[in-house]
Design an enzyme around this catalytic site. Sequence first.
Site, PDB file in Angstrom:
ATOM      1  CG  ASN A 108      36.132  35.807  35.541  1.00  0.00           C
ATOM      2  OD1 ASN A 108      36.484  36.869  35.048  1.00  0.00           O
ATOM      3  ND2 ASN A 108      35.291  35.730  36.561  1.00  0.00           N
ATOM      4  CG  HIS A 110      34.115  36.788  41.314  1.00  0.00           C
ATOM      5  ND1 HIS A 110      33.175  37.479  40.573  1.00  0.00           N
ATOM      6  CD2 HIS A 110      33.619  36.719  42.573  1.00  0.00           C
ATOM      7  CE1 HIS A 110      32.157  37.795  41.359  1.00  0.00           C
ATOM      8  NE2 HIS A 110      32.397  37.348  42.567  1.00  0.00           N
ATOM      9  CB  SER A 137      37.828  33.189  43.360  1.00  0.00           C
ATOM     10  OG  SER A 137      37.448  33.341  44.721  1.00  0.00           O
ATOM     11  CG  ASP A 146      31.034  35.090  38.942  1.00  0.00           C
ATOM     12  OD1 ASP A 146      30.295  36.032  39.287  1.00  0.00           O
ATOM     13  OD2 ASP A 146      31.920  35.207  38.079  1.00  0.00           O
TER      14      ASP A 146
HETATM   15  N1  LIG Z   1      29.091  32.072  31.030  1.00  0.00           N
HETATM   16  C1  LIG Z   1      29.881  32.863  31.791  1.00  0.00           C
HETATM   17  N2  LIG Z   1      30.159  34.108  31.346  1.00  0.00           N
HETATM   18  C2  LIG Z   1      30.917  34.940  32.111  1.00  0.00           C
HETATM   19  C3  LIG Z   1      31.171  36.248  31.662  1.00  0.00           C
HETATM   20  C4  LIG Z   1      31.885  37.135  32.452  1.00  0.00           C
HETATM   21  C5  LIG Z   1      32.380  36.728  33.693  1.00  0.00           C
HETATM   22  C6  LIG Z   1      33.104  37.733  34.538  1.00  0.00           C
HETATM   23  N3  LIG Z   1      32.274  38.064  35.708  1.00  0.00           N
HETATM   24  C7  LIG Z   1      31.043  38.691  35.568  1.00  0.00           C
HETATM   25  C8  LIG Z   1      30.036  38.450  36.506  1.00  0.00           C
HETATM   26  C9  LIG Z   1      28.812  39.061  36.399  1.00  0.00           C
HETATM   27  C10 LIG Z   1      28.543  39.917  35.350  1.00  0.00           C
HETATM   28  C11 LIG Z   1      27.197  40.596  35.245  1.00  0.00           C
HETATM   29  O1  LIG Z   1      26.211  40.179  35.875  1.00  0.00           O
HETATM   30  N4  LIG Z   1      27.147  41.698  34.444  1.00  0.00           N
HETATM   31  C12 LIG Z   1      25.921  42.433  34.284  1.00  0.00           C
HETATM   32  C13 LIG Z   1      25.198  41.887  33.045  1.00  0.00           C
HETATM   33  C14 LIG Z   1      26.008  42.241  31.804  1.00  0.00           C
HETATM   34  C15 LIG Z   1      25.446  41.472  30.609  1.00  0.00           C
HETATM   35  O2  LIG Z   1      24.236  41.696  30.285  1.00  0.00           O
HETATM   36  O3  LIG Z   1      26.179  40.622  30.025  1.00  0.00           O
HETATM   37  C16 LIG Z   1      29.534  40.181  34.396  1.00  0.00           C
HETATM   38  C17 LIG Z   1      30.785  39.565  34.493  1.00  0.00           C
HETATM   39  C18 LIG Z   1      32.176  35.423  34.147  1.00  0.00           C
HETATM   40  C19 LIG Z   1      31.431  34.522  33.350  1.00  0.00           C
HETATM   41  C20 LIG Z   1      31.130  33.163  33.774  1.00  0.00           C
HETATM   42  O4  LIG Z   1      31.575  32.702  34.851  1.00  0.00           O
HETATM   43  N5  LIG Z   1      30.365  32.388  32.967  1.00  0.00           N
HETATM   44  N1  LIG Z   2      36.976  40.971  37.200  1.00  0.00           N
HETATM   45  C1  LIG Z   2      37.012  41.974  38.231  1.00  0.00           C
HETATM   46  O1  LIG Z   2      36.844  43.248  37.654  1.00  0.00           O
HETATM   47  C2  LIG Z   2      37.920  44.081  38.059  1.00  0.00           C
HETATM   48  C3  LIG Z   2      38.753  44.353  36.843  1.00  0.00           C
HETATM   49  O2  LIG Z   2      39.646  45.349  37.123  1.00  0.00           O
HETATM   50  P1  LIG Z   2      40.753  45.689  36.002  1.00  0.00           P
HETATM   51  O3  LIG Z   2      41.569  44.446  35.799  1.00  0.00           O
HETATM   52  O4  LIG Z   2      40.016  46.106  34.752  1.00  0.00           O
HETATM   53  O5  LIG Z   2      41.544  46.814  36.631  1.00  0.00           O
HETATM   54  C4  LIG Z   2      38.713  43.359  39.131  1.00  0.00           C
HETATM   55  O6  LIG Z   2      38.282  43.713  40.418  1.00  0.00           O
HETATM   56  C5  LIG Z   2      38.360  41.915  38.881  1.00  0.00           C
HETATM   57  O7  LIG Z   2      38.267  41.147  40.047  1.00  0.00           O
END
Ligand SMILES: Nc1nc2ccc(CNc3ccc(C(=O)NCCCC(=O)O)cc3)cc2c(=O)[nH]1
Ligand SMILES: N[C@@H]1O[C@H](COP(=O)(O)O)[C@@H](O)[C@H]1O
Length: 203
Positions: A108, A110, A137, A146
């Site tokens: 991922n 971030h 990151s 994250d």
């Molecule tokens: N278990 C796990 N899964 C992930 C899913 C997406 C992302 C991308 N970064 C993300 C970080 C935070 C969110 C978030 O809080 N979204 C609002 C709630 C949406 C929902 O209800 O799902 C989404 C993607 C990272 C992770 C991770 O590090 N671990």
């Molecule tokens: N995961 C985060 O969400 C955004 C995605 O942008 P895009 O790749 O859809 O343009 C980027 O800022 C990335 O860091």
Amino acid sequence: KKVGVLISGSGTNLQALIDHTQNKSHNSAAEITLVVSNKADVAGLTRAQRAGIKTLVIKHEEYKSRKDFDAAVHEQLVLHGIDIVCLAGFMRILTGEFVDKWTGRMLNIHPSLLPSFKGAHAQKLAIEAGVRISGCSIHFVSEEVDGGALIAQESVPVYPGDTEATLAERIKTVEHIAYPKALELLASERIQLGTDGKIVWNW
Ligand SMILES: Nc1nc2ccc(CNc3ccc(C(=O)NCCCC(=O)O)cc3)cc2c(=O)[nH]1
Ligand SMILES: N[C@@H]1O[C@H](COP(=O)(O)O)[C@@H](O)[C@H]1O
């Protein structure tokens, strides 16, 4: 390695990964063969289609539970023989059950220098904290959102008067450099995730 990219929106990181892996002179160890979006009609889907990559839309609202949605995504990744998953602006939290099946094979990106500013509003948190340096990151995805092992980071300055949008745009310029590099490290097996959850460098 066959790569599946999960998106939810504009897909500029997807585009950076496409440009890198489809450039013959890079001799990439990765080939993007599937793009899955949980939202229809997003720019990322058009980017994939223009690049000749198969796209699927799997809408989370059509599933009874998070578990069922994740199972549907997992089934397609397996069906398409995917080796590595890249989250690129994918905005659904994945269940531990799904994450466990892709341990050491899912990345991922971030938009902050983790462990600072985890969650869905990293740029806003950085501005509110008054930091003068932020960045992006790339990490292995762990159950803790994250919180997975860090693979690569790139920094950018934060300027007075920056808004979420101006900072996000500046961070994206380095995301598009860092993500392809991180994917190449994993696809060419120069890194792996150790059993202790730390990065192992195979040099
Ligand atoms: N278990 C796990 N899964 C992930 C899913 C997406 C992302 C991308 N970064 C993300 C970080 C935070 C969110 C978030 O809080 N979204 C609002 C709630 C949406 C929902 O209800 O799902 C989404 C993607 C990272 C992770 C991770 O590090 N671990
Ligand atoms: N995961 C985060 O969400 C955004 C995605 O942008 P895009 O790749 O859809 O343009 C980027 O800022 C990335 O860091």
